[in-house]
Design a protein around this motif. Structure first.
Motif, PDB file in Angstrom:
ATOM      1  N   UNK A 689       0.831  -1.207   0.000  1.00  0.00           N
ATOM      2  CA  UNK A 689       0.000   0.000   0.000  1.00  0.00           C
ATOM      3  C   UNK A 689       0.868   1.261   0.000  1.00  0.00           C
ATOM      4  N   UNK A 690       2.002   1.199   0.688  1.00  0.00           N
ATOM      5  CA  UNK A 690       2.903   2.362   0.723  1.00  0.00           C
ATOM      6  C   UNK A 690       3.497   2.631  -0.660  1.00  0.00           C
ATOM      7  N   UNK A 691       3.837   1.575  -1.389  1.00  0.00           N
ATOM      8  CA  UNK A 691       4.372   1.729  -2.740  1.00  0.00           C
ATOM      9  C   UNK A 691       3.368   2.476  -3.623  1.00  0.00           C
ATOM     10  N   UNK A 692       2.111   2.099  -3.529  1.00  0.00           N
ATOM     11  CA  UNK A 692       1.077   2.762  -4.332  1.00  0.00           C
ATOM     12  C   UNK A 692       0.868   4.200  -3.882  1.00  0.00           C
ATOM     13  N   UNK A 693       0.963   4.435  -2.589  1.00  0.00           N
ATOM     14  CA  UNK A 693       0.802   5.804  -2.065  1.00  0.00           C
ATOM     15  C   UNK A 693       1.942   6.698  -2.548  1.00  0.00           C
ATOM     16  N   UNK A 694       3.167   6.156  -2.583  1.00  0.00           N
ATOM     17  CA  UNK A 694       4.337   6.956  -2.981  1.00  0.00           C
ATOM     18  C   UNK A 694       4.297   7.298  -4.472  1.00  0.00           C
ATOM     19  N   UNK A 695       3.961   6.300  -5.317  1.00  0.00           N
ATOM     20  CA  UNK A 695       4.080   6.504  -6.767  1.00  0.00           C
ATOM     21  C   UNK A 695       2.763   6.852  -7.469  1.00  0.00           C
ATOM     22  N   UNK A 696       1.649   6.522  -6.839  1.00  0.00           N
ATOM     23  CA  UNK A 696       0.338   6.832  -7.435  1.00  0.00           C
ATOM     24  C   UNK A 696      -0.580   7.386  -6.337  1.00  0.00           C
ATOM     25  N   UNK A 697      -0.180   8.521  -5.732  1.00  0.00           N
ATOM     26  CA  UNK A 697      -0.871   8.994  -4.522  1.00  0.00           C
ATOM     27  C   UNK A 697      -2.346   9.335  -4.736  1.00  0.00           C
ATOM     28  N   UNK A 698      -2.687   9.901  -5.883  1.00  0.00           N
ATOM     29  CA  UNK A 698      -4.076  10.319  -6.092  1.00  0.00           C
ATOM     30  C   UNK A 698      -4.986   9.104  -6.273  1.00  0.00           C
ATOM     31  N   UNK A 699      -4.543   8.169  -7.102  1.00  0.00           N
ATOM     32  CA  UNK A 699      -5.347   6.958  -7.298  1.00  0.00           C
ATOM     33  C   UNK A 699      -5.474   6.191  -5.979  1.00  0.00           C
ATOM     34  N   UNK A 700      -4.385   6.178  -5.201  1.00  0.00           N
ATOM     35  CA  UNK A 700      -4.400   5.453  -3.928  1.00  0.00           C
ATOM     36  C   UNK A 700      -5.396   6.076  -2.948  1.00  0.00           C
TER      37      UNK A 700
END
Length: 1014
Positions: A689-700
């Motif tokens: 979940x952190x990986x997605x937050x870092x690289x795709x913050x809006x979608x996350x």
């Protein structure tokens, strides 16, 4: 003679626990006893054990009723008799098939009440005659039946007080007043344990009835072997074929996970397969693998955790994503030859997909063989007070007062009775419910052991809980759901839909120990991320400067209450930051726990110390493990292990002080620590979940909002999206979906967030738009969507028609013209036959903050501005959150918006930890001690002026508050002529409040964990 005994498992009827029932029978010298609870066998296995411990012969039975009508009592000749009754009860509970009034049983005796006797009786059928009914036997029609009669002396209560309790239970069950309860709904006043001498004396003129009763009981047995494995044994059909398939699949996974040449992994697999085969667990592994295979075929994400995640076979089969070699996971915690039960696999799916997995399991393995564990939902004192009060006829006002203050002394005699009987009902089972996740897959039809029931969820349950299941030999599969996986899943889909990028998030190598992720981790920038977003966890990550996978694994466990309670969390933080300022207080701790600085962090650590320091056996270590995980219920067995530990320590030459300190640390873990594999599984999901937050913050963040967040309310995830560069936009009928959605950097809040808009209307709006094209105007919308005036006004206030370029005031006037006298039955006539008149509306000016107050009223937070913009004061604080580390031991004054507060018990009273954002949108934390809270309490959500002293604890600043005041918003411009309503909107601003119900943690000086050799 006692053929018809009820326990309190005859829900809302019986008043005796199994223990009380058997103890009373033993005190009267009763040698044989039949438990016949109403339509259930819930207590039958506990009854068997209790009876045998008291030297009483246990006999199993069931009282079969439909409503208040007693059909008959079944007494099982042998264990198979229970299966016959379970089948008809299951058909009734699950399929709505009527209970037979005259069943065709072969392994039961059937006893009919006198008033419900059939025309003729089979060999195994009798009529039960009560003592008070003996005078009826002078009638000719009964005389001929004496040869088929047995003594019927039901037991439902023990004392007059319990008889009254029975009546109250019946009133609760019938939702009526005690005074209006029909006699047919309550038991006879004679339904208690009469001594055998008195009972036989009552029947002395009918020796044949006595003889019939004795003969019936003598022909009954209740043989059952506990702890015999009863799960489905084989996946393929035979043990040998299971092992072949498991070995082949494990080796295929070995190549996929480790490549073709990895001797260490191969050796570990061979070792595990040998133990799995010896313990007959191949089928268990393959069934779990089969479920995962189906999940993968559907494209679902899952997380495998629990002790099973210690297994390299589970890793190679894809059940888990934890490499046991990387983390040096303790094989014996997973499986050892002393263990009779299979390893524990807890498997999580997204909350949206779990029911599909459950359907597969029930269909694949057969509805006769699969069911959820049950749970007994007990009466709770506060709620039962209200139920008992209703039975006594107390008015609502008095019930409200009593529920708020159940312990208060009242003079009213009726209220005193309510309190008395309410206390008696505490811990009574009230209803059966479904275990949150535990599923049984049985080798034999489950009706051999239990009747099944069908709760509203739609999946059948057994009539006993997980502890009884384990005693019987059933091991549950834990099929869980969580929102964190839903967020990850939805983010991946959203990235593909909106950006055309495919992220293989199941490939943990891309997310675990990724540099940018580790940076976020060490700074506690983890809001929205599974398990690591709470204020306490973010604070811990910052204190540890956590920047790698292994430290995160440890952090996931030391945050648990048991580790914190023992003082080991504080000590771990100290040693992690100061590795040269302590000594291992015994060499075993250095050898076994070097990775965690000699501190017990995981369940495995406790077992290692028990074995290597205390000299305990693996079997005793397993008792300790089960006690720690809350699964062991025998305090006697635990005490024996404790005595053995100290004796063994003395034999090994350890000093008494050293042994006491080690056992204190072991004991403090009880019920609260994680196994290392479990922590590791959580850490993997946290990284994903952190990986997605870092690289795709809006979608996350959009996905976090759509999955109803986690620790925080929706507003916080909206704020995070805004901080990540998203432009937050109110719902729009032409752009919004039911869920929140994203176009580039524009995030349109979902229609589901509008509480006053019905869910079916919120879903219909985008469906109709896709079908018939965009809405041209509000008038067009009203023609196509069946809304009433209130829903339409909500949509106008939130700005859902702003595409039309018409001011809200004008839209509101138009809405009243369109729907002012609207009735649904006139929709076609009013909207299609009559053309809409074109009115000239007056031009009305709006204050720039009116939209913000509309948003607060509908969403509970402003979107078009920040809460700070609505304050009367222009002051914004002289220190910002990102500067606090420079102000150690100094006083600061800040203006902040309240995010959450956590209640924490201390020896001096209640304190709170607060989490806030400053005007720049950055988070910081505060501590509010009891003396300060007395003068400066929290006053709900909103902005506060804070004064306090900064304490920097291992890189993490907290402000200890000395003064605090809530700051007022500007008057609501929408109500400039209504003094009362001008400040109402501010009260709708929310806060997240979490409560902690535990003993206060000890202070550091009270723990005194040794940092030198002892």
């Amino acid at each position: 003679m006692y053929l018809n005994c009820h326990s309190y498992h005859s829900l809302r009827y019986g008043t005796l626990s199994i223990d009380d029932l058997v103890s009373q029978a033993a005190s009267l010298g009763i040698s044989e006893l039949v438990l016949t609870d109403i339509n259930t066998i819930t207590g039958i296995y506990e009854f068997k054990k209790k009876c045998e411990s008291k030297g009483i012969k246990p006999i199993a039975g069931v009282e079969v009723r439909k409503g208040s009508d007693l059909f008959y009592i079944t007494v099982a000749k042998e264990f198979a008799g229970l299966g016959e009754v379970n089948k008809i009860l299951t058909a009734y509970n699950c399929d709505g098939i009527e209970l037979p009034e005259h069943p065709n049983f072969h392994h039961n005796f059937i006893i009919y009440p006198l008033q419900n006797r059939p025309g003729s009786l089979k060999d195994n059928e009798y009529i039960g005659i009560r003592l008070e009914e003996l005078n009826l036997l002078i009638r000719p029609e009964y005389k001929d039946l004496i040869s088929k009669m047995v003594i019927l002396q039901p037991v439902t209560f023990a004392t007059k007080k319990e008889y009254n309790l029975h009546c109250i239970l019946r009133a609760i069950d019938n939702n009526t007043l005690l005074s209006l309860l029909p006699k047919s709904e309550i038991c006879q006043k004679s339904e208690y344990f009469m001594s055998p001498e008195l009972l036989l004396a009552g029947f002395k003129h009918y020796p044949q009835i006595i003889e019939n009763s004795k003969r019936l009981l003598s022909q009954c047995t209740f043989e059952f072997e506990f702890s015999t494995p009863r799960n489905k044994k084989h996946y393929t059909g035979t043990k040998a074929d299971d092992l072949k398939l498991l070995t082949r699949s494990a080796y295929a996974g070995l190549e996929r996970r480790y490549g073709r040449n990895h001797p260490e992994a191969k050796a570990r697999i061979d070792k595990e397969l040998k133990v799995i085969d010896e313990l007959n667990f191949s089928g268990y592994f393959l069934i779990t693998w089969d479920i995962i295979r189906y999940s993968n075929s559907m494209g679902f994400m899952h997380v495998g955790r629990g002790s099973g995640a210690n297994s390299i076979v589970a890793y190679c089969l894809g059940i888990t994503d934890i490499c046991p070699l990387e983390l040096d996971l303790y094989f014996e915690r997973f499986l050892n030859l002393n263990r009779k039960s299979p390893p524990d696999f807890d498997i999580d799916w997204s909350w949206q997909e779990r029911d599909i997995i459950l359907d597969y399991i029930f269909n694949r393995y057969g509805k006769n063989y699969v069911a959820f564990c049950g749970t007994n939902v007990e009466f709770k004192y506060r709620s039962i007070i209200r139920e008992v009060g209703k039975a006594f006829g107390l008015p609502k006002e008095e019930l409200d007062e009593l529920s708020k203050n159940p312990e208060r002394v009242f003079k009213d005699e009726i209220v005193q009775k309510v309190q008395k009987y309410g206390k008696l009902l505490e811990k009574f089972p009230n209803q059966r419910s479904m275990h949150a996740c535990g599923i049984i897959i049985s080798e034999e039809p489950l009706t051999n052991f239990t009747a099944l029931e069908m709760p509203p969820k739609g999946f059948p349950i057994v009539q006993w809980d997980m502890h009884v299941a384990e005693e019987l030999g059933f091991e549950k599969f834990d099929i869980l759901s969580q929102r964190g996986l839903g967020t990850i899943n939805d983010t991946v889909k959203l990235i593909e839909e909106k950006r055309g990028i495919t992220v293989d998030i199941k490939d943990t190598t891309i997310s675990k120990d990724e540099k940018a992720c580790n940076e976020f981790l060490s700074q506690g920038r983890t809001i929205g991320c599974f398990y690591i977003e709470s204020p306490a966890m973010r604070g811990l990550l910052r204190r540890l400067k956590c920047d790698n996978y292994k430290v995160l694994v440890a952090a996931s466990s030391i945050i648990r209450p048991g580790v914190a309670q023992s003082g080991m969390m504080r000590e771990y933080i100290f040693r992690h930051n100061n590795p040269n300022q302590f000594e291992y207080f015994h060499k075993v701790f250095e050898e076994q726990l070097g990775e965690t600085y000699g501190i017990m962090v995981y369940q495995e650590d406790v077992i290692k110390i028990a074995l290597h320091f205390g000299g305990l056996s693996a079997a005793d270590g397993d008792i300790l493990r089960r006690a720690m995980s809350g699964k062991y219920r025998s305090l006697d067995a635990l005490q024996k292990v404790k005595d053995h530990f100290f004796e063994s320590c003395r034999n090994l030459g350890h000093s008494e002080d050293l042994s006491r300190e080690v056992y204190r640390q072991i004991e403090s873990f009880a019920g609260y620590s994680f196994c290392k594999a479990h922590s590791a599984s959580y850490a993997v999901e946290s990284y994903q979940s952190l990986y997605l937050k870092v690289y795709y913050p809006l979608e996350f963040m959009v996905s976090a909002i759509n999955n109803m967040g986690g620790f925080y309310r929706t507003e916080v995830y909206v704020h995070e999206a805004k901080m990540a560069g998203g432009k937050i936009l109110n719902p729009c009928v032409n752009k919004s979906e039911y869920e929140t959605t994203i176009y580039g950097d524009d995030i349109y809040l979902g229609l589901m967030l509008l509480e006053k808009v019905e869910s079916k209307i919120a879903q219909l709006i985008p469906e109709e738009r896709r079908r018939g094209g965009k809405y041209k105007s509000m008038e067009d919308f009203v023609k196509r969507i069946p809304v009433g005036i209130e829903t339409l006004q909500t949509l106008i206030f939130i700005g859902a028609f702003r595409f039309a370029g018409v001011p809200k005031n004008e839209l509101l006037l138009k809405a009243r013209v369109l729907l002012g006298d609207f009735r649904p039955d006139r929709r076609l006539q009013t909207l299609f036959e009559e053309p809409v008149k074109d009115f000239k509306f007056p031009e009305l000016k709006r204050n720039i903050f009116e939209d913000a107050f509309d948003e607060i009223e509908i969403l509970s937070f402003p979107v078009s501005c920040t809460p700070f913009d609505l304050l009367q004061t222009k002051y914004r604080g002289h220190v910002m959150a990102n500067e606090l580390v420079k102000y150690h031991k100094r006083e600061v004054k800040m203006l902040a918006y309240l995010i959450s507060r956590k209640h924490v018990p201390t020896k001096r009273g209640t304190m709170f930890f607060g989490t806030w954002i400053d005007v720049e949108g950055n988070y910081f934390d505060t501590a509010h001690f009891p003396d300060c809270l007395e003068k400066y309490p929290f006053q709900g959500g909103g902005c506060y002026l804070l004064l306090g002293i900064v304490e920097v604890d291992f890189h993490f600043p907290t402000i200890t508050i000395t003064k605090m005041a809530k700051m007022p918003f500007i008057p609501d411009p929408r109500y400039s002529h209504d003094e009362e309503k001008r400040y109402e909107a501010q009260e709708r601003i929310k806060e997240d409040v979490s409560m902690t119900f535990r003993a206060p943690y000890p202070q550091e000086h009270e723990i005194g964990l040794p940092r030198k050799k002892i």
